[in-house]
Design a protein around this motif. Structure first.
Motif, PDB file in Angstrom:
ATOM      1  N   UNK A  25       0.821  -1.208   0.000  1.00  0.00           N
ATOM      2  CA  UNK A  25       0.000   0.000   0.000  1.00  0.00           C
ATOM      3  C   UNK A  25       0.855   1.258   0.000  1.00  0.00           C
ATOM      4  N   UNK A  26       1.893   1.241   0.829  1.00  0.00           N
ATOM      5  CA  UNK A  26       2.788   2.407   0.869  1.00  0.00           C
ATOM      6  C   UNK A  26       3.523   2.566  -0.466  1.00  0.00           C
ATOM      7  N   UNK A  27       3.910   1.447  -1.071  1.00  0.00           N
ATOM      8  CA  UNK A  27       4.620   1.503  -2.350  1.00  0.00           C
ATOM      9  C   UNK A  27       3.733   2.099  -3.430  1.00  0.00           C
ATOM     10  N   UNK A  28       2.468   1.670  -3.474  1.00  0.00           N
ATOM     11  CA  UNK A  28       1.550   2.216  -4.482  1.00  0.00           C
ATOM     12  C   UNK A  28       1.365   3.709  -4.274  1.00  0.00           C
ATOM     13  N   UNK A  29       1.202   4.119  -3.007  1.00  0.00           N
ATOM     14  CA  UNK A  29       1.026   5.539  -2.717  1.00  0.00           C
ATOM     15  C   UNK A  29       2.265   6.339  -3.106  1.00  0.00           C
ATOM     16  N   UNK A  30       3.428   5.833  -2.706  1.00  0.00           N
ATOM     17  CA  UNK A  30       4.671   6.548  -3.030  1.00  0.00           C
ATOM     18  C   UNK A  30       4.893   6.583  -4.540  1.00  0.00           C
ATOM     19  N   UNK A  33       2.553   9.161  -6.069  1.00  0.00           N
ATOM     20  CA  UNK A  33       3.011  10.531  -5.843  1.00  0.00           C
ATOM     21  C   UNK A  33       4.223  10.850  -6.715  1.00  0.00           C
ATOM     22  N   UNK A  34       5.175   9.914  -6.757  1.00  0.00           N
ATOM     23  CA  UNK A  34       6.368  10.134  -7.578  1.00  0.00           C
ATOM     24  C   UNK A  34       5.990  10.208  -9.051  1.00  0.00           C
ATOM     25  N   UNK A  35       5.073   9.320  -9.473  1.00  0.00           N
ATOM     26  CA  UNK A  35       4.668   9.323 -10.878  1.00  0.00           C
ATOM     27  C   UNK A  35       3.992  10.615 -11.286  1.00  0.00           C
ATOM     28  N   UNK A  36       3.064  11.108 -10.454  1.00  0.00           N
ATOM     29  CA  UNK A  36       2.391  12.368 -10.778  1.00  0.00           C
ATOM     30  C   UNK A  36       3.392  13.515 -10.820  1.00  0.00           C
ATOM     31  N   UNK A  37       4.257  13.556  -9.821  1.00  0.00           N
ATOM     32  CA  UNK A  37       5.259  14.614  -9.811  1.00  0.00           C
ATOM     33  C   UNK A  37       6.196  14.541 -11.005  1.00  0.00           C
ATOM     34  N   UNK A  38       6.631  13.320 -11.336  1.00  0.00           N
ATOM     35  CA  UNK A  38       7.535  13.163 -12.472  1.00  0.00           C
ATOM     36  C   UNK A  38       6.848  13.524 -13.782  1.00  0.00           C
ATOM     37  N   UNK A  39       5.570  13.134 -13.906  1.00  0.00           N
ATOM     38  CA  UNK A  39       4.832  13.455 -15.127  1.00  0.00           C
ATOM     39  C   UNK A  39       4.688  14.964 -15.304  1.00  0.00           C
ATOM     40  N   UNK A  40       4.309  15.635 -14.228  1.00  0.00           N
ATOM     41  CA  UNK A  40       4.175  17.099 -14.308  1.00  0.00           C
ATOM     42  C   UNK A  40       5.514  17.761 -14.597  1.00  0.00           C
ATOM     43  N   UNK A 171       3.211   2.624 -15.727  1.00  0.00           N
ATOM     44  CA  UNK A 171       3.737   1.265 -15.828  1.00  0.00           C
ATOM     45  C   UNK A 171       5.026   1.112 -15.027  1.00  0.00           C
ATOM     46  N   UNK A 172       5.891   2.136 -15.097  1.00  0.00           N
ATOM     47  CA  UNK A 172       7.108   2.082 -14.292  1.00  0.00           C
ATOM     48  C   UNK A 172       6.813   2.077 -12.800  1.00  0.00           C
ATOM     49  N   UNK A 176       7.743  -0.797 -10.144  1.00  0.00           N
ATOM     50  CA  UNK A 176       8.522  -0.475  -8.947  1.00  0.00           C
ATOM     51  C   UNK A 176       7.805  -0.931  -7.682  1.00  0.00           C
ATOM     52  N   UNK A 177       6.482  -0.685  -7.601  1.00  0.00           N
ATOM     53  CA  UNK A 177       5.722  -1.128  -6.438  1.00  0.00           C
ATOM     54  C   UNK A 177       5.717  -2.651  -6.324  1.00  0.00           C
ATOM     55  N   UNK A 178       5.579  -3.331  -7.477  1.00  0.00           N
ATOM     56  CA  UNK A 178       5.612  -4.795  -7.461  1.00  0.00           C
ATOM     57  C   UNK A 178       6.974  -5.309  -6.997  1.00  0.00           C
ATOM     58  N   UNK A 179       8.048  -4.636  -7.440  1.00  0.00           N
ATOM     59  CA  UNK A 179       9.389  -5.046  -7.007  1.00  0.00           C
ATOM     60  C   UNK A 179       9.564  -4.846  -5.511  1.00  0.00           C
TER      61      UNK A 179
END
Length: 454
Positions: A25-30, A33-40, A171-172, A176-179
């Motif tokens: 759960x923490x991995x998905x959340x992190x 957040x990282x994905x949205x920030x990186x996309x923007x 997808x990345x 990452x969360x799965x890893x």
């Protein structure tokens, strides 16, 4: 007809599952957040770079426009689309790739001469462009004040088209969360594997076999310390159960003889009427008294182990002198130092001294010495007789319950063998010790207790 309620899967009881789900759960959340920030960030960087270049091309072309002359547009490899459009939306001039239709309908104002926009015509690819308004002074010189607009743009990069960037970053993030989740599952399982082994071994241990020990991993981490503590506890438990079984066996053996004698005397009185009942009872009383003595000492022994005793300051010197004065028989010589004070139960400490003195008198030839003195932070009570002494191999065995040496049985046939065991138990309960030490002649019993300070 009863309706069974819906059954829901309970939250996993396994630590491994709970930790893994929490990390997932923490991995998905992190990752989100990282994905949205990186996309923007990527969108902002790419768009800022493109608009910087389109604005530069538009500004340079406007700067080259002179009185009565508009130079041809100068598109670049990064900005291939350049147009000049009048106020009615007609293309005045354009680069070879810009076409004859306006790239945009956006009209910047005098206050805001530059606008960065993205145009996406139907069934066509999107174009990122800068719409620039030609300054009013140049418009008067060139077109008598009619507003004209410059559009400089380029095709939108593939990474920014549609949701491709979001899909790639998403997808990345999922990978990452799965890893993280998989790594946590494996690492937690490896950490908990010794605990599972300890649990399985503990479930195999029962009262019939306490010799088993849990597997002890190497190292000094928490699990290794837990395994060592469990093995130490099992060792103490095995020793306690062994002592309890031995104690029960010895008690049964010691009570069996007087009980058998008592029963034999009573049955004899019942079977043979000619036997005087009063004489039969009189003959049975010693066996009953023997049983009562053993039971009383056992109760005192058990009470000492299970019930905390009341404590008070006790002057060992005065106590030793008082107990030595009460003795009869073999001479007892007392030697004490002043102010040898301890914290303890006066009655129990007096019973130790009395037992040691009686035991010494029983084995002494003619004299018993007793002393109470200070030795560092301890108080010492020493009872020394001039008898034959105790062999080194028997110095610990005599403190075991119901243990009686041959000399003791000869000198005191009615003894129970609990006196010295009770004395040592009292000493241990007072955080002290009782042992037999070397002496030139006879037995030297030494009682050590912590001195009372302050």
């Amino acid at each position: 007809m009863s309706i069974r309620p819906a059954t829901f899967l309970p939250f996993p009881h396994s630590i491994q599952a709970r930790v893994t789900l929490t990390v997932a759960a923490v991995s998905v959340l992190v990752a989100a957040v990282i994905g949205v920030g990186l996309c923007l960030l990527i969108r902002h960087r790419v768009e800022a770079e493109i608009y910087r270049e389109t604005r530069r091309v538009a500004t340079e072309w406007i700067g080259l426009m002179e009185r009565g002359q508009v130079p041809p547009p100068a598109p670049t490899a990064r900005v291939p689309l350049v147009q000049l459009v009048d106020s009615r939306g007609r293309v005045v001039t354009a680069g070879p790739m810009a076409g004859d239709r306006p790239l945009s309908t956006v009209r910047p104002t005098e206050e805001n001469r530059f606008l960065d926009v993205t145009e996406c015509p139907e069934s066509e690819r999107c174009v990122m462009l800068t719409a620039a308004r030609v300054p009013s002074l140049q418009s008067w010189e060139l077109w008598r004040g009619e507003p004209h607009f410059v559009y400089a743009g380029t095709d939108q990069p593939p990474a920014l088209r549609g949701r491709r960037l979001e899909f790639l970053i998403g997808a990345g993030g999922v990978l990452l969360a799965a890893l993280w989740t998989w790594t946590t599952w494996r690492a937690t399982g490896r950490i908990l594997r010794p605990i599972n082994a300890i649990r399985q071994r503990m479930s195999e241990i029962n009262a019939n076999d306490l010799s088993l020990r849990v597997p002890q991993p190497s190292g000094r981490d928490e699990i290794a310390r837990l395994a060592r503590a469990a093995n130490q506890t099992l060792s103490r438990l095995e020793s306690a159960v062994t002592r309890q079984r031995e104690f029960a066996a010895v008690v049964s053996h010691e009570l069996k003889s007087p009980l058998t004698g008592l029963r034999t005397g009573l049955e004899e009185a019942l079977l043979y009427p000619e036997i005087d009942a009063r004489q039969a009872i009189a003959r049975s009383l010693p066996a009953a008294e023997r049983m009562q003595q053993i039971i009383d000492e056992l109760l005192a022994f058990a009470r000492l182990r299970n019930t905390p005793c009341s404590s008070e300051p006790v002057d060992l010197g005065a106590l030793v002198r008082a107990e030595a004065a009460r003795t009869t028989g073999v001479q007892v010589r007392a030697r004490t130092e002043p102010d040898v004070r301890v914290l303890g139960n006066r009655v129990q400490l007096a019973s130790i001294v009395t037992n040691l003195l009686v035991n010494a008198q029983r084995h002494a030839s003619g004299l018993v010495d007793v002393s109470a003195e200070r030795a560092g932070a301890q108080a010492l009570v020493v009872v020394l007789d001039d008898g034959d002494g105790v062999g080194k191999e028997d110095r610990e065995r005599i403190f075991e319950p119901f243990t009686r040496l041959e000399a003791g049985r000869r000198l005191d046939p009615d003894g129970s063998g609990l006196g010295l065991a009770l004395c040592r138990a009292i000493a241990v309960a007072h955080e002290g010790s009782l042992c037999v030490e070397d002496s030139p002649r006879g037995a030297r019993f030494v009682l050590r207790l912590p001195l009372l300070t302050g």
